[in-house]
Design a protein around this motif. Structure first.
Motif, PDB file in Angstrom:
ATOM      1  N   LYS A   1       7.843 -95.183 -21.576  1.00 18.30           N
ATOM      2  CA  LYS A   1       6.672 -95.833 -20.989  1.00 18.30           C
ATOM      3  C   LYS A   1       6.607 -95.628 -19.480  1.00 18.30           C
ATOM      4  N   ALA A   2       7.748 -95.255 -18.888  1.00 17.96           N
ATOM      5  CA  ALA A   2       7.793 -95.037 -17.439  1.00 17.96           C
ATOM      6  C   ALA A   2       8.598 -93.777 -17.135  1.00 17.96           C
ATOM      7  N   ASN A   3       8.039 -92.970 -16.291  1.00 18.38           N
ATOM      8  CA  ASN A   3       8.676 -91.732 -15.860  1.00 18.38           C
ATOM      9  C   ASN A   3       8.514 -91.649 -14.356  1.00 18.38           C
ATOM     10  N   ALA A   4       9.603 -91.379 -13.664  1.00 23.37           N
ATOM     11  CA  ALA A   4       9.528 -91.331 -12.206  1.00 23.37           C
ATOM     12  C   ALA A   4      10.154 -90.047 -11.692  1.00 23.37           C
ATOM     13  N   LEU A   5       9.408 -89.370 -10.846  1.00 29.14           N
ATOM     14  CA  LEU A   5       9.987 -88.310 -10.038  1.00 29.14           C
ATOM     15  C   LEU A   5      10.596 -89.026  -8.838  1.00 29.14           C
ATOM     16  N   VAL A   6      11.871 -88.804  -8.613  1.00 28.97           N
ATOM     17  CA  VAL A   6      12.540 -89.419  -7.473  1.00 28.97           C
ATOM     18  C   VAL A   6      12.881 -88.303  -6.497  1.00 28.97           C
ATOM     19  N   VAL A   7      12.423 -88.463  -5.263  1.00 31.47           N
ATOM     20  CA  VAL A   7      12.704 -87.475  -4.225  1.00 31.47           C
ATOM     21  C   VAL A   7      13.731 -88.080  -3.283  1.00 31.47           C
ATOM     22  N   TRP A   8      14.755 -87.314  -2.962  1.00 30.93           N
ATOM     23  CA  TRP A   8      15.915 -87.796  -2.213  1.00 30.93           C
ATOM     24  C   TRP A   8      16.132 -86.929  -0.975  1.00 30.93           C
ATOM     25  N   VAL A   9      16.714 -87.507   0.047  1.00 31.43           N
ATOM     26  CA  VAL A   9      17.213 -86.759   1.201  1.00 31.43           C
ATOM     27  C   VAL A   9      18.728 -86.698   1.044  1.00 31.43           C
ATOM     28  N   VAL A  10      19.233 -85.511   0.708  1.00 35.20           N
ATOM     29  CA  VAL A  10      20.658 -85.329   0.454  1.00 35.20           C
ATOM     30  C   VAL A  10      21.230 -84.367   1.500  1.00 35.20           C
ATOM     31  N   PRO A  11      22.244 -84.789   2.251  1.00 39.02           N
ATOM     32  CA  PRO A  11      22.865 -83.871   3.204  1.00 39.02           C
ATOM     33  C   PRO A  11      23.394 -82.621   2.486  1.00 39.02           C
ATOM     34  N   GLU A  12      23.122 -81.483   3.052  1.00 37.23           N
ATOM     35  CA  GLU A  12      23.474 -80.203   2.432  1.00 37.23           C
ATOM     36  C   GLU A  12      24.959 -80.121   2.079  1.00 37.23           C
ATOM     37  N   GLU A  13      25.824 -80.701   2.928  1.00 35.63           N
ATOM     38  CA  GLU A  13      27.274 -80.576   2.716  1.00 35.63           C
ATOM     39  C   GLU A  13      27.779 -81.353   1.501  1.00 35.63           C
ATOM     40  N   ILE A  14      26.986 -82.275   0.970  1.00 39.98           N
ATOM     41  CA  ILE A  14      27.405 -83.005  -0.244  1.00 39.98           C
ATOM     42  C   ILE A  14      26.433 -82.785  -1.402  1.00 39.98           C
TER      43      ILE A  14
ATOM     44  N   ARG B   1      15.327 -78.517  -3.367  1.00 38.58           N
ATOM     45  CA  ARG B   1      14.091 -77.919  -2.859  1.00 38.58           C
ATOM     46  C   ARG B   1      14.144 -77.829  -1.338  1.00 38.58           C
ATOM     47  N   ASN B   2      13.328 -76.956  -0.808  1.00 37.18           N
ATOM     48  CA  ASN B   2      13.194 -76.846   0.639  1.00 37.18           C
ATOM     49  C   ASN B   2      12.391 -78.029   1.167  1.00 37.18           C
ATOM     50  N   THR B   3      12.695 -78.421   2.385  1.00 37.43           N
ATOM     51  CA  THR B   3      11.925 -79.464   3.038  1.00 37.43           C
ATOM     52  C   THR B   3      10.717 -78.818   3.715  1.00 37.43           C
ATOM     53  N   ALA B   4       9.842 -79.657   4.245  1.00 37.09           N
ATOM     54  CA  ALA B   4       8.649 -79.186   4.951  1.00 37.09           C
ATOM     55  C   ALA B   4       8.354 -80.172   6.073  1.00 37.09           C
ATOM     56  N   PRO B   5       7.507 -79.800   7.010  1.00 33.07           N
ATOM     57  CA  PRO B   5       7.138 -80.765   8.051  1.00 33.07           C
ATOM     58  C   PRO B   5       6.601 -82.052   7.406  1.00 33.07           C
ATOM     59  N   ASN B   6       7.086 -83.173   7.870  1.00 34.05           N
ATOM     60  CA  ASN B   6       6.699 -84.486   7.350  1.00 34.05           C
ATOM     61  C   ASN B   6       7.122 -84.715   5.893  1.00 34.05           C
ATOM     62  N   TRP B   7       8.025 -83.899   5.379  1.00 34.09           N
ATOM     63  CA  TRP B   7       8.534 -84.066   4.010  1.00 34.09           C
ATOM     64  C   TRP B   7      10.028 -83.739   4.019  1.00 34.09           C
ATOM     65  N   PRO B   8      10.886 -84.731   4.240  1.00 33.31           N
ATOM     66  CA  PRO B   8      12.323 -84.473   4.405  1.00 33.31           C
ATOM     67  C   PRO B   8      13.104 -84.357   3.087  1.00 33.31           C
ATOM     68  N   TYR B   9      12.433 -84.558   1.971  1.00 28.27           N
ATOM     69  CA  TYR B   9      13.118 -84.650   0.679  1.00 28.27           C
ATOM     70  C   TYR B   9      13.525 -83.270   0.176  1.00 28.27           C
ATOM     71  N   ASN B  10      14.818 -83.123  -0.132  1.00 23.84           N
ATOM     72  CA  ASN B  10      15.336 -81.823  -0.547  1.00 23.84           C
ATOM     73  C   ASN B  10      15.988 -81.839  -1.925  1.00 23.84           C
ATOM     74  N   PHE B  11      15.937 -82.966  -2.629  1.00 18.65           N
ATOM     75  CA  PHE B  11      16.522 -83.059  -3.966  1.00 18.65           C
ATOM     76  C   PHE B  11      15.617 -83.923  -4.823  1.00 18.65           C
TER      77      PHE B  11
END
Length: 157
Positions: free
Chosen positions: A67-80, A100-110
């Motif tokens: 009934k619920a599905n969520a895309l979760v976007v995370w900021v994960v340091p590259e070294e971990i 994923r790659n980040t973009a201006p105003n979009w820091p989420y990479n995982f």
């Protein structure tokens, strides 16, 4: 690799619904008119040569009761990243993990996909993942509408 007529039949068969039987590759081979062993050898060669990159299932979440599905976007340091990815991928409620790659105003990479029976349940799972991994910067984006999922079709007659 030259793609033979048999290979084209295999590719066409794999684009259809996967047989829900105890021996799906045997069923596909029978449909094509070859042995299961031959099918597996051809698939291995297609994978090795890059003709076939991946096979995956398409789950229509709402059709199977989520009934619920969520895309979760995370900021994960590259070294971990690898450590965090392993922990998140191991969780049974997580069905997809992507870096994923980040973009201006979009820091989420995982990105992860979480499924549950309510938005509250999904949020509690995400909080748990955050605590287990130490990743505190994230956003949940809940599914509002499930779109038709289709893939490219090759060698169609």
């Amino acid at each position: 690799m030259i793609i033979s007529e048999v290979d084209k039949k295999i590719i066409r068969a794999l684009q259809n619904d996967f047989p829900i039987v105890s021996e799906p590759y045997k069923a596909i081979a029978g449909e094509i008119g070859i042995s299961e062993e031959s099918l597996m050898q051809r698939l291995a060669l297609m994978k090795e040569t890059g003709v076939l990159r991946k096979m995956g299932a398409v789950l229509r979440h709402m059709d199977v009761g989520f009934k619920a599905n969520a895309l979760v976007v995370w900021v994960v340091p590259e070294e971990i990243m690898d450590e965090v990815a392993q922990k998140m991928c191991a969780h049974p409620a997580v069905t997809h993990c992507y870096d994923r790659n980040t973009a201006p105003n979009w820091p989420y990479n995982f990105y992860t996909m979480i499924h549950g029976d309510s938005e509250e349940y999904c949020a509690s799972l995400v909080k748990q993942l955050s605590e287990e991994t130490g990743i505190k910067e994230y956003e949940l984006q809940f599914t509002e509408k499930e779109w038709k999922k289709t893939s490219m079709k090759y060698y169609m007659e």
